[in-house]
Design a protein around this motif. Structure first.
Motif, PDB file in Angstrom:
ATOM      1  N   GLU A  68      52.995  27.781  42.469  1.00  0.00           N
ATOM      2  CA  GLU A  68      53.412  26.513  41.884  1.00  0.00           C
ATOM      3  C   GLU A  68      52.624  25.363  42.511  1.00  0.00           C
ATOM      4  N   LYS A  69      52.500  24.281  41.765  1.00  0.00           N
ATOM      5  CA  LYS A  69      51.665  23.146  42.179  1.00  0.00           C
ATOM      6  C   LYS A  69      51.984  22.671  43.594  1.00  0.00           C
ATOM      7  N   ASP A  70      53.258  22.531  43.912  1.00  0.00           N
ATOM      8  CA  ASP A  70      53.658  21.997  45.216  1.00  0.00           C
ATOM      9  C   ASP A  70      53.418  22.976  46.361  1.00  0.00           C
ATOM     10  N   SER A  71      53.071  24.223  46.032  1.00  0.00           N
ATOM     11  CA  SER A  71      52.801  25.215  47.082  1.00  0.00           C
ATOM     12  C   SER A  71      51.320  25.305  47.401  1.00  0.00           C
ATOM     13  N   LEU A  72      50.504  24.492  46.717  1.00  0.00           N
ATOM     14  CA  LEU A  72      49.053  24.523  46.892  1.00  0.00           C
ATOM     15  C   LEU A  72      48.572  23.255  47.581  1.00  0.00           C
ATOM     16  N   LEU A  73      47.412  23.345  48.192  1.00  0.00           N
ATOM     17  CA  LEU A  73      46.799  22.202  48.853  1.00  0.00           C
ATOM     18  C   LEU A  73      45.581  21.775  48.038  1.00  0.00           C
ATOM     19  N   CYS A  74      45.745  20.664  47.317  1.00  0.00           N
ATOM     20  CA  CYS A  74      44.679  20.180  46.436  1.00  0.00           C
ATOM     21  C   CYS A  74      44.276  21.288  45.457  1.00  0.00           C
ATOM     22  N   GLY A  75      45.290  21.945  44.920  1.00  0.00           N
ATOM     23  CA  GLY A  75      45.061  23.129  44.101  1.00  0.00           C
ATOM     24  C   GLY A  75      44.245  22.873  42.852  1.00  0.00           C
ATOM     25  N   PHE A  76      44.551  21.797  42.126  1.00  0.00           N
ATOM     26  CA  PHE A  76      43.825  21.508  40.891  1.00  0.00           C
ATOM     27  C   PHE A  76      42.341  21.302  41.172  1.00  0.00           C
ATOM     28  N   SER A  77      42.035  20.551  42.216  1.00  0.00           N
ATOM     29  CA  SER A  77      40.645  20.276  42.558  1.00  0.00           C
ATOM     30  C   SER A  77      39.917  21.545  43.006  1.00  0.00           C
ATOM     31  N   ALA A  78      40.638  22.411  43.729  1.00  0.00           N
ATOM     32  CA  ALA A  78      40.039  23.672  44.183  1.00  0.00           C
ATOM     33  C   ALA A  78      39.668  24.560  42.998  1.00  0.00           C
ATOM     34  N   VAL A  79      40.586  24.677  42.053  1.00  0.00           N
ATOM     35  CA  VAL A  79      40.325  25.487  40.858  1.00  0.00           C
ATOM     36  C   VAL A  79      39.221  24.854  40.019  1.00  0.00           C
ATOM     37  N   SER A  80      39.225  23.519  39.926  1.00  0.00           N
ATOM     38  CA  SER A  80      38.199  22.812  39.162  1.00  0.00           C
ATOM     39  C   SER A  80      36.808  23.054  39.746  1.00  0.00           C
ATOM     40  N   TYR A  81      36.713  23.054  41.074  1.00  0.00           N
ATOM     41  CA  TYR A  81      35.435  23.347  41.749  1.00  0.00           C
ATOM     42  C   TYR A  81      34.905  24.711  41.302  1.00  0.00           C
ATOM     43  N   PHE A  82      35.777  25.707  41.307  1.00  0.00           N
ATOM     44  CA  PHE A  82      35.398  27.067  40.934  1.00  0.00           C
ATOM     45  C   PHE A  82      34.986  27.115  39.462  1.00  0.00           C
ATOM     46  N   GLN A  83      35.807  26.536  38.583  1.00  0.00           N
ATOM     47  CA  GLN A  83      35.552  26.602  37.147  1.00  0.00           C
ATOM     48  C   GLN A  83      34.271  25.868  36.762  1.00  0.00           C
ATOM     49  N   LYS A  84      34.063  24.684  37.342  1.00  0.00           N
ATOM     50  CA  LYS A  84      32.875  23.899  37.005  1.00  0.00           C
ATOM     51  C   LYS A  84      31.600  24.572  37.502  1.00  0.00           C
ATOM     52  N   LEU A  85      31.684  25.233  38.645  1.00  0.00           N
ATOM     53  CA  LEU A  85      30.527  25.974  39.147  1.00  0.00           C
ATOM     54  C   LEU A  85      30.188  27.117  38.193  1.00  0.00           C
ATOM     55  N   ASP A  86      31.205  27.835  37.759  1.00  0.00           N
ATOM     56  CA  ASP A  86      31.038  28.934  36.811  1.00  0.00           C
ATOM     57  C   ASP A  86      30.380  28.434  35.521  1.00  0.00           C
ATOM     58  N   ILE A  87      30.887  27.339  34.982  1.00  0.00           N
ATOM     59  CA  ILE A  87      30.363  26.780  33.737  1.00  0.00           C
ATOM     60  C   ILE A  87      28.928  26.292  33.917  1.00  0.00           C
ATOM     61  N   SER A  88      28.646  25.666  35.062  1.00  0.00           N
ATOM     62  CA  SER A  88      27.311  25.139  35.326  1.00  0.00           C
ATOM     63  C   SER A  88      26.259  26.247  35.343  1.00  0.00           C
ATOM     64  N   VAL A  89      26.593  27.349  36.001  1.00  0.00           N
ATOM     65  CA  VAL A  89      25.653  28.477  36.060  1.00  0.00           C
ATOM     66  C   VAL A  89      25.483  29.099  34.678  1.00  0.00           C
ATOM     67  N   GLU A  90      26.586  29.257  33.972  1.00  0.00           N
ATOM     68  CA  GLU A  90      26.527  29.853  32.635  1.00  0.00           C
ATOM     69  C   GLU A  90      25.673  29.011  31.687  1.00  0.00           C
ATOM     70  N   ARG A  91      25.840  27.710  31.724  1.00  0.00           N
ATOM     71  CA  ARG A  91      25.069  26.818  30.849  1.00  0.00           C
ATOM     72  C   ARG A  91      23.577  26.861  31.155  1.00  0.00           C
ATOM     73  N   SER A  92      23.241  27.065  32.407  1.00  0.00           N
ATOM     74  CA  SER A  92      21.831  27.076  32.793  1.00  0.00           C
ATOM     75  C   SER A  92      21.073  28.230  32.152  1.00  0.00           C
ATOM     76  N   PHE A  93      21.807  29.285  31.788  1.00  0.00           N
ATOM     77  CA  PHE A  93      21.175  30.445  31.138  1.00  0.00           C
ATOM     78  C   PHE A  93      21.259  30.354  29.612  1.00  0.00           C
ATOM     79  N   GLY A  94      21.872  29.278  29.115  1.00  0.00           N
ATOM     80  CA  GLY A  94      22.155  29.183  27.680  1.00  0.00           C
ATOM     81  C   GLY A  94      20.936  29.305  26.785  1.00  0.00           C
ATOM     82  N   ARG A  95      19.811  28.728  27.181  1.00  0.00           N
ATOM     83  CA  ARG A  95      18.632  28.703  26.316  1.00  0.00           C
ATOM     84  C   ARG A  95      17.621  29.806  26.649  1.00  0.00           C
ATOM     85  N   GLU A  96      17.956  30.653  27.585  1.00  0.00           N
ATOM     86  CA  GLU A  96      17.017  31.710  27.981  1.00  0.00           C
ATOM     87  C   GLU A  96      17.170  32.943  27.092  1.00  0.00           C
TER      88      GLU A  96
END
Length: 219
Positions: free
Chosen positions: A93-121
């Motif tokens: 649950e949200k209150d059981s995490l430490l900056c949980g949304f930002s931590a997950v966002s870091y992971f997700q945005k990194l994943d998306i960034s790498v995936e997009r870099s291969f988009g035109r290859e």
């Protein structure tokens, strides 16, 4: 032969800053519980991402083992969190995490960034998916390794009776496997690694700033 990708840009977040913040976190049982619970969630997300992105007849022993080890790390961090604060929730649950949304966002945005870099290859879909998995894992393992080592040193200094040395060792093994596969599969391994590290550093800096803000608001 694995190419040399050890030359990294100067980090925007220093090891001293990370040490200082984790020391502050470990000083509070509540923050420490939430920190460990957040690490558990991130390891769980990592395992889930592997299962989601890597499937089909070409699935290897390495990938299956990696997914299972990430799931085990999630369970281990959860166990440590409950050791720090046994009466706390077993959920994410949200209150059981430490900056949980930002931590997950870091992971997700990194994943998306790498995936997009291969988009035109012009690369077969399975190969592209596998390369994305390898690069994201490499970047996450590099970051986890540096943070976990600092965290483990603080745990030793505080003599809290918990350790993450086993996880550090397994993360190092994962990183070695990622480098070996990437070196063999991607002719642009060296240049792409430097490019992706710069992106990861910016994303981590944003997450770290949010984490520091939340920790000191609590304190």
């Amino acid at each position: 032969m694995i190419q040399n990708t050890d030359t990294k840009p100067k980090p925007n977040v220093s090891s001293e800053e990370i040490d200082s913040l984790i020391t502050e976190i470990v000083s509070s049982p509540e923050l420490h519980f939430r920190w460990l619970n957040t690490l558990s969630l991130l390891e769980h997300i990592g395992s889930r991402k592997i299962h989601t992105s890597q499937s089909g007849p070409l699935l290897s022993e390495m990938v299956l083992r990696h997914a299972s080890e990430e799931a085990r790390h999630a369970a281990y961090f959860k166990k440590l969190a409950l050791k720090i604060k046994p009466s706390s929730t077993h959920s994410f649950e949200k209150d059981s995490l430490l900056c949980g949304f930002s931590a997950v966002s870091y992971f997700q945005k990194l994943d998306i960034s790498v995936e997009r870099s291969f988009g035109r290859e012009n690369i077969p879909k399975h190969t592209k998916s596998f390369l994305c998995y390898l690069y994201v894992t490499k970047l996450i393992e590099e970051r986890a390794g540096s943070v976990y080592e600092i965290y483990d040193q603080i745990l030793d200094q505080r003599q809290l009776g918990i350790s993450v040395k086993g996880i550090i060792k397994e993360e190092e093994s994962h990183l070695s496997e990622m480098d070996s596969n990437l070196s063999a599969l991607d002719p642009k391994f060296e240049s792409r690694t430097l490019e992706f590290r710069e992106k990861e550093e910016k994303l981590f800096q944003k997450y770290f700033q949010n984490l520091r803000k939340e920790v000191f608001q609590y304190s």
